[in-house]
Design a protein around this motif. Sequence first.
Motif, PDB file in Angstrom:
ATOM      1  N   THR A 183     -33.666 -61.698 -12.071  1.00  0.00           N
ATOM      2  CA  THR A 183     -32.351 -61.523 -12.676  1.00  0.00           C
ATOM      3  C   THR A 183     -32.278 -60.167 -13.378  1.00  0.00           C
ATOM      4  O   THR A 183     -33.216 -59.796 -14.087  1.00  0.00           O
ATOM      5  N   GLU A 204     -26.596 -65.239  -7.338  1.00  0.00           N
ATOM      6  CA  GLU A 204     -25.651 -65.852  -8.273  1.00  0.00           C
ATOM      7  C   GLU A 204     -25.217 -64.779  -9.265  1.00  0.00           C
ATOM      8  O   GLU A 204     -26.045 -63.989  -9.733  1.00  0.00           O
ATOM      9  N   GLN A 209     -22.504 -68.197 -12.848  1.00  0.00           N
ATOM     10  CA  GLN A 209     -23.483 -68.193 -11.754  1.00  0.00           C
ATOM     11  C   GLN A 209     -22.794 -68.460 -10.408  1.00  0.00           C
ATOM     12  O   GLN A 209     -23.227 -69.282  -9.602  1.00  0.00           O
ATOM     13  N   THR A 232     -24.318 -60.334 -14.996  1.00  0.00           N
ATOM     14  CA  THR A 232     -25.629 -60.877 -14.639  1.00  0.00           C
ATOM     15  C   THR A 232     -25.721 -61.023 -13.123  1.00  0.00           C
ATOM     16  O   THR A 232     -24.816 -61.558 -12.482  1.00  0.00           O
ATOM     17  N   HIS A 234     -28.402 -62.434 -10.239  1.00  0.00           N
ATOM     18  CA  HIS A 234     -29.628 -63.186  -9.965  1.00  0.00           C
ATOM     19  C   HIS A 234     -29.780 -63.359  -8.459  1.00  0.00           C
ATOM     20  O   HIS A 234     -28.882 -63.889  -7.788  1.00  0.00           O
ATOM     21  N   THR A 236     -31.182 -65.106  -5.266  1.00  0.00           N
ATOM     22  CA  THR A 236     -31.829 -66.342  -4.784  1.00  0.00           C
ATOM     23  C   THR A 236     -32.637 -66.066  -3.521  1.00  0.00           C
ATOM     24  O   THR A 236     -33.499 -66.849  -3.143  1.00  0.00           O
TER      25      THR A 236
END
Length: 280
Positions: A183, A204, A209, A232, A234, A236
Amino acid sequence: MSEENVVGRGIRSVKTVVFQEKSPTHKAGLVIEPGNWADVDPFLLMAEDFFVRGTFGMHPHRGLETVTYVIEGKLEHSDNKTGGGELLPGDVQWMTAGRGILHTEDPAVGDTVRSLQLWINLPSDKKMTEPRYQNLRAQDMPIRQEEGATIRVFSGSSMNVTAATENHVPVTMVECTVDAGVTVTQDLPGSYNGFLYIVEGQGEFGEDQTVGKEGQVLWLERAADTEQTEVTIHATEKMRVLLYAGQPIGEKVVARGPFVMNSDEEIVQAYQDYRNGKFE
């Protein structure tokens, strides 16, 4: 930026880009469709193109900037101001058309180029500025290195890493390559309007998210002008994503073909100037 004063941005929309065969040599998908000027301000349109040599001829522009990011292939360019050069995968060309320029982009012989081209509006007092090119080489760009992530800063800044790119309109452009499970956050002024485009992988994004995958564009929620914000990201799975955000201009947009001005009269003048050889 102190952490307690930072507001997290959410995602307000997700769209999957639909590609069309424009010709036997050209496939394209609109990442940003033209016409929703206030919603996408300061941006105008963005296309992802797959094309081979001979697709685009020499053509004019006035009143905008084009930002071309090469994903695959070698892209040769020429114009009536600088002569030309070439762009390799990961390179960006930041072209300010200003008062007028003639240019073309052509893949090298035998190459299929995959690229993203973004059009950025210019404010009324910069529409007729002198044209310029900034060729931003991937290997020369400042990098913010995090564990499992590389953020290449093409324009604006990422945390304490700042690009030297000159802007008529304040724009942040970063390329984030993020390993699966990692992240990272990107800071932005609250006044900026922006979006993410996923070149490969999935992840995300934002406060909620929101899931995004390759070939999708995610628009950031708006924030208060006075706020400091962050996005943010992130991954996966291993992901490459571009984030573009800029200061809205808030002026009337009149666009016809390759010209973007503030009035119909200025568009008519642009076509007259082009026909009369004033772009030469």
